[in-house]
Scaffold this active site. Sequence first.
Site, mmCIF file in Angstrom:
data_model
loop_
_atom_site.group_PDB
_atom_site.id
_atom_site.type_symbol
_atom_site.label_atom_id
_atom_site.label_comp_id
_atom_site.label_asym_id
_atom_site.label_seq_id
_atom_site.Cartn_x
_atom_site.Cartn_y
_atom_site.Cartn_z
ATOM 1 N N HIS A 1 -60.707 6.678 -11.013
ATOM 2 C CA HIS A 1 -61.320 5.931 -12.122
ATOM 3 C C HIS A 1 -60.316 4.892 -12.618
ATOM 4 C CE1 HIS A 1 -58.811 8.957 -14.074
ATOM 5 N NE2 HIS A 1 -58.645 8.050 -15.028
ATOM 6 N N HIS B 1 -55.547 0.134 -13.348
ATOM 7 C CA HIS B 1 -55.137 0.717 -12.074
ATOM 8 C C HIS B 1 -55.928 1.998 -11.820
ATOM 9 C CE1 HIS B 1 -52.777 2.878 -15.068
ATOM 10 N NE2 HIS B 1 -52.748 3.880 -14.210
#
Length: 189
Positions: free
Chosen positions: A44, A130
């Site tokens: 995620h 990220h």
Amino acid sequence: MEQHSHYFFAVKISKETKLVMKDHLEKLKEKLPFSRWVHYLDLHITLAFLGAASSDKLKHCDQLVLQALEESNEFTLNIYKLGFFGRKNAPRVFWAAPQESPVLNSIRQRVYSACEQAGFELETRPFCPHITLARKWRGELPFQDELAAFWEELQPKPLHFQASEIALYKTHLGQSPKYEAVKIYRLQT
């Protein structure tokens, strides 16, 4: 000692994209000795980490995030590079990153602001989107030395996916996968 669940908001990555990333993760695991690799279903992009929270506070936050996202449209993200946080010789986090996205930054700011309005104290470091892949380097050689020979080979081919959902995740420590999407916020098509 009782462990409390933690909560966070994140861009939900599609199942198809996670399966492509799973294949890439398997190749990375063969070459890079990190202590813990993230389960591919847990991939995620975190927008706001809430920590432990009462159900009342989560309910209030849910209403504010829902309002903040009601005019938001789905958008394309391109995962295009690998990187790390921490020391060059022994990083603590290894990640894949999307290209710069003004839409992602805007969505993050709306979610972040809604969480602050709900009374959450959030991390103040600049947003660095990220996807965490692994944690804690445990190689015999320094990270940079180990990577030098095949860094280019490890870089992912650009991977495009449609970000169409934001999720409120709950952490289940000691489980794998450990993140459960307890609420989904669908972006407009």
